[in-house]
Design a protein around this motif. Structure first.
Motif, PDB file in Angstrom:
ATOM      1  N   ARG A 126      -4.950  35.641  -7.939  1.00  0.00           N
ATOM      2  CA  ARG A 126      -5.593  34.667  -7.032  1.00  0.00           C
ATOM      3  C   ARG A 126      -6.008  33.414  -7.795  1.00  0.00           C
ATOM      4  O   ARG A 126      -5.837  32.291  -7.312  1.00  0.00           O
ATOM      5  CB  ARG A 126      -6.808  35.294  -6.357  1.00  0.00           C
ATOM      6  CG  ARG A 126      -6.448  36.283  -5.276  1.00  0.00           C
ATOM      7  CD  ARG A 126      -7.648  36.619  -4.413  1.00  0.00           C
ATOM      8  NE  ARG A 126      -8.765  37.130  -5.185  1.00  0.00           N
ATOM      9  CZ  ARG A 126      -9.300  38.324  -5.027  1.00  0.00           C
ATOM     10  NH1 ARG A 126      -8.828  39.154  -4.130  1.00  0.00           N
ATOM     11  NH2 ARG A 126     -10.328  38.697  -5.758  1.00  0.00           N
ATOM     12  N   ARG A 130      -4.554  29.714  -7.007  1.00  0.00           N
ATOM     13  CA  ARG A 130      -5.522  28.695  -6.578  1.00  0.00           C
ATOM     14  C   ARG A 130      -5.494  27.466  -7.489  1.00  0.00           C
ATOM     15  O   ARG A 130      -5.750  26.346  -7.053  1.00  0.00           O
ATOM     16  CB  ARG A 130      -6.914  29.323  -6.552  1.00  0.00           C
ATOM     17  CG  ARG A 130      -7.980  28.461  -5.918  1.00  0.00           C
ATOM     18  CD  ARG A 130      -9.302  29.189  -5.748  1.00  0.00           C
ATOM     19  NE  ARG A 130      -9.937  29.467  -7.039  1.00  0.00           N
ATOM     20  CZ  ARG A 130     -10.229  30.673  -7.490  1.00  0.00           C
ATOM     21  NH1 ARG A 130      -9.943  31.741  -6.782  1.00  0.00           N
ATOM     22  NH2 ARG A 130     -10.817  30.831  -8.664  1.00  0.00           N
ATOM     23  N   ALA A 151       4.854  30.343  -6.463  1.00  0.00           N
ATOM     24  CA  ALA A 151       3.856  29.750  -5.577  1.00  0.00           C
ATOM     25  C   ALA A 151       4.515  29.222  -4.311  1.00  0.00           C
ATOM     26  O   ALA A 151       5.459  28.443  -4.367  1.00  0.00           O
ATOM     27  CB  ALA A 151       3.117  28.630  -6.297  1.00  0.00           C
ATOM     28  N   GLU A 153       3.414  27.881  -0.114  1.00  0.00           N
ATOM     29  CA  GLU A 153       2.465  26.928   0.443  1.00  0.00           C
ATOM     30  C   GLU A 153       1.033  27.482   0.478  1.00  0.00           C
ATOM     31  O   GLU A 153       0.086  26.804   0.110  1.00  0.00           O
ATOM     32  CB  GLU A 153       2.905  26.535   1.856  1.00  0.00           C
ATOM     33  CG  GLU A 153       2.511  25.130   2.223  1.00  0.00           C
ATOM     34  CD  GLU A 153       3.144  24.735   3.536  1.00  0.00           C
ATOM     35  OE1 GLU A 153       2.387  24.626   4.519  1.00  0.00           O
ATOM     36  OE2 GLU A 153       4.383  24.549   3.575  1.00  0.00           O
ATOM     37  N   LYS A 154       0.893  28.750   0.939  1.00  0.00           N
ATOM     38  CA  LYS A 154      -0.442  29.324   1.095  1.00  0.00           C
ATOM     39  C   LYS A 154      -0.674  30.576   0.274  1.00  0.00           C
ATOM     40  O   LYS A 154      -1.797  31.073   0.196  1.00  0.00           O
ATOM     41  CB  LYS A 154      -0.697  29.649   2.568  1.00  0.00           C
ATOM     42  CG  LYS A 154      -0.728  28.426   3.445  1.00  0.00           C
ATOM     43  CD  LYS A 154      -1.037  28.775   4.869  1.00  0.00           C
ATOM     44  CE  LYS A 154      -1.065  27.490   5.691  1.00  0.00           C
ATOM     45  NZ  LYS A 154      -1.319  27.731   7.088  1.00  0.00           N
ATOM     46  N   GLU A 155       0.388  31.121  -0.323  1.00  0.00           N
ATOM     47  CA  GLU A 155       0.251  32.336  -1.116  1.00  0.00           C
ATOM     48  C   GLU A 155       1.480  32.503  -1.993  1.00  0.00           C
ATOM     49  O   GLU A 155       2.441  31.743  -1.887  1.00  0.00           O
ATOM     50  CB  GLU A 155       0.070  33.564  -0.210  1.00  0.00           C
ATOM     51  CG  GLU A 155       1.261  33.804   0.705  1.00  0.00           C
ATOM     52  CD  GLU A 155       1.013  34.897   1.734  1.00  0.00           C
ATOM     53  OE1 GLU A 155      -0.110  35.432   1.804  1.00  0.00           O
ATOM     54  OE2 GLU A 155       1.939  35.208   2.473  1.00  0.00           O
ATOM     55  N   TRP A 156       1.421  33.512  -2.859  1.00  0.00           N
ATOM     56  CA  TRP A 156       2.578  33.805  -3.685  1.00  0.00           C
ATOM     57  C   TRP A 156       3.739  34.263  -2.818  1.00  0.00           C
ATOM     58  O   TRP A 156       3.539  35.013  -1.871  1.00  0.00           O
ATOM     59  CB  TRP A 156       2.266  34.932  -4.687  1.00  0.00           C
ATOM     60  CG  TRP A 156       1.321  34.564  -5.785  1.00  0.00           C
ATOM     61  CD1 TRP A 156       0.078  35.073  -5.985  1.00  0.00           C
ATOM     62  CD2 TRP A 156       1.545  33.635  -6.850  1.00  0.00           C
ATOM     63  NE1 TRP A 156      -0.491  34.513  -7.105  1.00  0.00           N
ATOM     64  CE2 TRP A 156       0.400  33.626  -7.659  1.00  0.00           C
ATOM     65  CE3 TRP A 156       2.610  32.814  -7.196  1.00  0.00           C
ATOM     66  CZ2 TRP A 156       0.278  32.834  -8.795  1.00  0.00           C
ATOM     67  CZ3 TRP A 156       2.491  32.020  -8.321  1.00  0.00           C
ATOM     68  CH2 TRP A 156       1.342  32.030  -9.106  1.00  0.00           C
ATOM     69  N   LYS A 157       4.940  33.816  -3.172  1.00  0.00           N
ATOM     70  CA  LYS A 157       6.162  34.346  -2.566  1.00  0.00           C
ATOM     71  C   LYS A 157       6.731  35.356  -3.554  1.00  0.00           C
ATOM     72  O   LYS A 157       6.924  35.043  -4.723  1.00  0.00           O
ATOM     73  CB  LYS A 157       7.183  33.224  -2.322  1.00  0.00           C
ATOM     74  CG  LYS A 157       6.823  32.319  -1.173  1.00  0.00           C
ATOM     75  CD  LYS A 157       7.765  31.163  -0.935  1.00  0.00           C
ATOM     76  CE  LYS A 157       9.123  31.269  -1.531  1.00  0.00           C
ATOM     77  NZ  LYS A 157       9.931  30.074  -1.448  1.00  0.00           N
TER      78      LYS A 157
END
Length: 185
Positions: A126, A130, A151, A153-157
């Motif tokens: 996290r 972040r 990374a 857009e909103k979380e790890w891929k």
């Protein structure tokens, strides 16, 4: 089951200033105000970290892409971690100081150990996301696997899990090929 990483439980929220005053010969990380005692790595862990370092360093130097480092304090806002291996792109080398790194590396490699695996997968993951780490590799010496996260857009891929039969590549470092059979030999 909680995290197995020993924290220094005093009920106090630690700051960077507190961290800088530590002088007891131990290795610590500072995450979310918690002072975390980081155990010295086992030989297998260190050999794997060294092999990742050697492969990345050789490729990065050959292609003049930036700098590879490891086990050095990385300051991320009010938190301090020391990734096993990391890469900072040439255009961002201003974050590399003589004593530490002031900002997120582009690529982080953490070699998991029984005492830090959950911590690396959750809290550090996290924190890295972040703060702008672009790629995060979690190497598991016991399972001989590397999990690759990129990374989004909103979380790890989640890119996938690779084993000793695979050649690890990176979108961040086009042309890089790491034979995982050599890493986990």
């Amino acid at each position: 089951m909680g995290l197995n990483v020993p924290t220094v439980s005093t009920g106090k929220k630690y700051t960077i200033e507190d961290y800088l005053k530590l002088d007891d010969g131990q290795s610590y990380e500072l995450i979310e105000g918690e002072l975390i005692l980081v155990p010295r790595p086992r030989t297998k862990h260190q050999k794997i970290a060294n092999r990742f370092f050697a492969n990345l360093d050789r490729f990065v130097l050959m292609n003049n892409l930036g700098e590879v480092n490891g086990d050095v304090d990385v300051y991320l806002e009010e938190e301090v971690v020391a990734p096993d291996v990391f890469f900072v792109a040439k255009e961002r080398l201003t974050i590399v100081g003589e004593m530490n790194i002031q900002g997120a590396p582009d690529l982080v490699v953490e070699v998991l150990s029984p005492s830090t695996a959950r911590y690396d997968r959750k809290k550090k993951s996290r924190l890295y996301f972040r703060n702008g780490v672009k790629e995060y590799w979690l190497a598991d010496p016991d399972q001989q696997l590397v999990e690759v996260l990129v990374a989004g857009e909103k979380e790890w891929k989640w890119i996938g899990v690779f084993d000793r039969e695979d050649i690890l590549t990176s979108n961040l470092l086009p042309g890089l090929e790491i034979n995982l059979g050599e890493i986990f030999r």
